[in-house]
Design a protein around this motif. Structure first.
Motif, PDB file in Angstrom:
ATOM      1  N   ASP A 112       0.854  -1.197   0.000  1.00  0.00           N
ATOM      2  CA  ASP A 112       0.000   0.000   0.000  1.00  0.00           C
ATOM      3  C   ASP A 112       0.887   1.243   0.000  1.00  0.00           C
ATOM      4  N   ASP A 113       0.385   2.324   0.532  1.00  0.00           N
ATOM      5  CA  ASP A 113       1.057   3.624   0.566  1.00  0.00           C
ATOM      6  C   ASP A 113       2.487   3.510   1.127  1.00  0.00           C
ATOM      7  N   TRP A 161      -0.133   0.306  -4.608  1.00  0.00           N
ATOM      8  CA  TRP A 161      -1.063   1.413  -4.315  1.00  0.00           C
ATOM      9  C   TRP A 161      -0.599   2.680  -5.025  1.00  0.00           C
ATOM     10  N   ARG A 204      -5.670  16.401   4.066  1.00  0.00           N
ATOM     11  CA  ARG A 204      -4.657  15.359   4.279  1.00  0.00           C
ATOM     12  C   ARG A 204      -3.316  15.811   3.684  1.00  0.00           C
ATOM     13  N   LYS A 221      -4.204  -0.513  -6.755  1.00  0.00           N
ATOM     14  CA  LYS A 221      -5.223   0.095  -5.890  1.00  0.00           C
ATOM     15  C   LYS A 221      -5.156   1.600  -6.125  1.00  0.00           C
ATOM     16  N   ASP A 253      -6.325   5.167  -5.260  1.00  0.00           N
ATOM     17  CA  ASP A 253      -6.917   5.844  -4.104  1.00  0.00           C
ATOM     18  C   ASP A 253      -7.217   7.309  -4.431  1.00  0.00           C
ATOM     19  N   ASN A 263      -7.835  10.563  -1.674  1.00  0.00           N
ATOM     20  CA  ASN A 263      -8.029  10.782  -0.239  1.00  0.00           C
ATOM     21  C   ASN A 263      -8.483  12.173   0.181  1.00  0.00           C
ATOM     22  N   CYS A 305     -10.640   3.036  -4.782  1.00  0.00           N
ATOM     23  CA  CYS A 305     -10.638   3.366  -3.357  1.00  0.00           C
ATOM     24  C   CYS A 305     -10.679   4.886  -3.269  1.00  0.00           C
ATOM     25  N   GLY A 333     -11.297   4.641   1.487  1.00  0.00           N
ATOM     26  CA  GLY A 333     -12.309   3.597   1.668  1.00  0.00           C
ATOM     27  C   GLY A 333     -13.351   3.743   0.580  1.00  0.00           C
ATOM     28  N   ASP A 359     -12.543   2.081   5.059  1.00  0.00           N
ATOM     29  CA  ASP A 359     -11.348   1.975   5.905  1.00  0.00           C
ATOM     30  C   ASP A 359     -11.695   1.376   7.253  1.00  0.00           C
TER      31      ASP A 359
HETATM   32  C1  DGJ Z   1      -6.922   5.340   2.294  1.00  0.00           C
HETATM   33  C2  DGJ Z   1      -7.261   3.903   1.968  1.00  0.00           C
HETATM   34  O1  DGJ Z   1      -8.616   3.674   2.121  1.00  0.00           O
HETATM   35  C3  DGJ Z   1      -6.417   3.000   2.840  1.00  0.00           C
HETATM   36  O2  DGJ Z   1      -6.766   1.666   2.637  1.00  0.00           O
HETATM   37  C4  DGJ Z   1      -4.970   3.238   2.527  1.00  0.00           C
HETATM   38  O3  DGJ Z   1      -4.719   2.861   1.200  1.00  0.00           O
HETATM   39  C5  DGJ Z   1      -4.622   4.688   2.731  1.00  0.00           C
HETATM   40  N1  DGJ Z   1      -5.526   5.560   2.048  1.00  0.00           N
HETATM   41  C6  DGJ Z   1      -3.214   4.972   2.289  1.00  0.00           C
HETATM   42  O4  DGJ Z   1      -2.884   6.275   2.391  1.00  0.00           O
END
Ligand code: DGJ
Length: 698
Positions: A338-339, A383, A415, A448, A450, A452, A498, A501, A520
């Motif tokens: 992931d990240d 990710w 963020r 994945k 994302d 955010n 994503c 989440g 999440d």
């Molecule tokens: C939000 C995602 O929903 C998490 O699963 C994870 O990937 C983080 N971001 C990483 O920053």
């Protein structure tokens, strides 16, 4: 599937196997909705009839069940289409010009009575699914631009009042919580203004009067769109109910220049007499057979491991390899880092935009990790968050002009990040380029994707000022364009959507991504409610669910490992805990649960879902049925009042056939009729008790 036009009645009838949708012209040439419901075999019985003018206070156009109401004349209701012409006129008079039936697609074209604006309404009954697809297109056939202020995808009518609407509500880590409420007089709006679908509500509608899980009439429609949406429910003072859905008109304007056309996102809509359950099964079926990306639609989703909750930003090659080894021993098939693997990404303060491997964390690049994972017999995934940039990044230092912002304003970070201006072709080009390098240089099977933070201060300074309120839609189209391009170039790669989440769970993404990261929130109990809301419209195959550590990072709750597995096994199973901390017993138990999941996952991922009982009642019980095989998961929060024996009537079986019921190794035979009328009895004592039952045709 049939599309019929009855010339003498000026009436259209579109029919599927069990449903029909009818509309026709009244004496004034206004297109009037006539029927949506059970299949009609004699459409000639219907007719748009006489509308008249109404009165000065209650004009007929305001009362009429119009197929797609323009804003113009004596209309005060919520319109579908609102434009302003170059000379300042803000009024539409669409006049029918022609219709065409091409295969399964009906288009009805109107031209404004004076201005060279063309409006085309599209209808397609999706063969074998009884799902109607609707969308609209606006074309500028003139020599001057005009501005679209609102262009809904479709309008729907429901006779009378007394309807209830069902949707989901929520926020980060608490998405998809189902609610149902009566619709009273006036307007009710569900929407997003966040640039994405968001965590708050779903871009779909469900209407019923008194339906239950398995009985009663339910109408529904899902917008195929991943941005600002708006669904308006309007119960008119005249006693009728309407729903209008589409792109949100909040802060929206689209200048349509000569020769250009504007197409709205589609709505997929249907109705059933079989309650909410039949609605969900219908939507799952069309997702699995037609909507999800074709390349991976038919594949069973592998068991996944994701490193996020184990290592957060503290990613190293050795650390990931150690996790990978343990994961592989448990039977995991896809390992996702992931990240934290790229740029100077040591926290969420830096690095977004710099999609190159961090050489301190990975001194020899990603190859040793990818190779190591593959040697362990797993696929490798990664990710990314391509639409974003941290101010503390090489990308931002090089291209501070690549973000959305307004003149004379400091853009707000969320963020610690800003949103890249995808309306700038160079930005989209950069994203495709940098991700293409990543995907072609490494054997990456899974991405994945994302997102955010919400879009705010949406100033695309590269666009002419008059085009800047189109940003909301342009961003989504550019996002789709980038994903489509990457999918075209790398068809083997599986993509997961994503947005912190479940912030972008919608049919626009369902058609481009192979699965969703649902939330999440990885607490196995909270998840039951989140997963239930998700299941209203979306299939289990596209729902990733991880087993993570306890106490849970979010609510510090401790839940038995078996329950955590059962909760996650109701979708596409993943593991997301810090495996270094799991005891040998926990790893062994996990390996057994993974092996068990592999035996039944085809039923979960591709079967028909029956929501036997919802966690709101204290018991979550879900049954999946796939040709002669069935699996039931039952999970309680805790036994109360000494009621540890729970009767459960099953669904979806063949009454005349005999099935073997296996409850935790205790097996017996019963007929389908017995199992559906009398059912099974489960023993679920204590707190967080859970069980998986297998039912197999003999
Ligand atoms: C939000 C995602 O929903 C998490 O699963 C994870 O990937 C983080 N971001 C990483 O920053």
């Amino acid at each position: 599937m049939a599309i019929i036009y009855l010339e003498e009645k000026r009436l259209f009838a579109i029919s599927g196997d069990a449903v029909s949708y009818l509309f026709g012209f009244d004496e004034r040439g206004l297109l009037k909705h006539l029927h949506w419901g059970r299949r009609v075999d004699s459409p000639g019985d219907f007719g748009a009839g006489f509308t008249g003018e109404g009165t000065a206070n209650d004009p007929a156009v305001d009362i009429l069940t119009e197929e797609y109401a323009p804003w113009g004349g004596m209309r005060f209701k919520e319109p579908c289409l609102k434009v302003s012409f170059a000379d300042g006129t803000r009024d539409l008079v669409p006049v029918y010009r022609e219709h065409r039936i091409r295969g399964d697609l009906l288009s009805v074209t109107f031209t404004d009575a004076h201005y060279p604006l063309e409006l085309i309404l599209f209808y397609r009954m999706m063969d074998g699914f009884d799902i109607l697809e609707r969308y609209a297109e606006i074309v500028n056939r003139g020599k001057e631009p005009f501005t679209i202020h609102r262009a809904a995808s479709a309008e729907f009518h429901f006779p009378g009042t007394g309807w209830h609407q069902t949707n989901v509500y929520g926020q980060w880590a608490a998405e998809q919580r189902r609610f149902r409420e009566p619709l009273g007089y006036g307007r009710k709006v569900l929407e997003s203004r966040k640039g994405s679908t968001g965590h708050n509500h779903g871009p779909w509608f469900i209407l019923d009067r008194n339906a239950g899980e398995e009985e009663g009439t339910v109408y529904f429609g899902a917008l195929v769109y991943s941005g600002n949406f708006k669904t308006v429910f309007e119960v008119s003072p005249y006693g009728n109910t309407r729903v209008i859905t589409g792109i949100n008109d909040f802060d929206f304007a689209w200048v349509l220049r000569p020769g250009e056309s504007f197409r709205t996102p589609a709505v997929l809509c249907g109705c059933t007499g079989g309650g909410f359950g039949a609605m969900s099964r219908g939507m799952h079926r069309i997702a699995l057979k037609r909507l999800m990306p074709e390349e991976h639609r038919g594949e069973i989703r592998p068991v996944l491991y994701n490193s996020w909750e184990a290592t957060y930003f503290d990613v190293t090659c050795q650390g990931q390899l150690a996790l990978a080894e343990t994961a592989a021993a448990m039977g995991v098939e896809l390992f996702v880092v992931d990240d934290g693997w790229f740029g100077e990404r040591h926290s969420d303060h830096a690095g977004l935009g710099d999609w190159y491997v961090n050489r301190t964390k990975f001194p020899s690049g990603l190859a040793p990790l990818v190779d190591g994972v593959k040697k362990l017999g797993m696929q490798f995934g990664i990710w990314v968050e391509p639409e974003m940039v941290n101010p503390d990044s090489d990308l931002y230092r090089e291209h501070p002009e690549w973000i959305y912002r307004f003149e004379h304003r400091e853009p707000t970070t969320g963020r610690n990040q800003l949103v890249l201006n995808l309306c700038e072709p160079a930005v989209a080009h950069y994203i495709v380029g940098v991700l293409s390098s990543l995907l072609s240089e490494h054997d990456i099977a899974f991405v994945k994707w994302d997102m955010n933070r919400a879009v705010s201060e949406p100033g695309a300074l590269n666009l002419p000022p008059e085009d800047r309120q189109s940003v909301w839609y342009r961003h989504v189209l550019a996002f789709y364009g980038i994903v489509d391009e990457l999918r075209r170039k790398f068809p083997r790669v599986v993509f997961e959507a994503c947005a912190s989440g479940g912030g972008r769970v919608d049919h626009g993404c369902l058609m481009r991504f192979d699965q969703f990261w649902t939330s999440d929130n990885t607490d196995a109990l909270d998840r039951l409610e989140i997963q239930e809301g998700y299941s209203l419209m979306f299939p289990a195959k596209a729902m990733r669910a991880w087993v993570t550590d306890c106490p849970n990072f979010l609510n510090k709750r401790t839940i038995p490992l078996r329950y955590r597995f059962h909760s996650a096994m109701m979708g596409s199973l993943g593991i997301g805990g810090d495996l270094k901390k799991w005891s040998p017993q926990e790893r062994e138990e996990s390996a057994k649960m993974v092996a068990m999941y592999k035996e039944i996952r085809h039923v979960v991922q591709e079967g028909e879902l029956y929501r036997l009982s919802t966690i709101g009642s204290g018991l979550a019980a879900l049954q999946y049925v796939l040709s002669g095989e069935s699996v039931v998961f039952a999970l309680t929060r805790g036994e109360r009042y000494g009621r540890e024996l729970i009767p459960l009537r099953l669904r979806g079986l063949d009454r005349g056939k005999t099935y073997t019921v296996d409850i935790d190794g205790f097996a017996y035979d019963k007929s389908g009729g017995y199992l559906m009328e009398s059912g099974i009895t489960l023993h679920l004592p204590g707190d967080y008790a859970s069980i998986m039952v297998r039912i197999t045709e003999k």
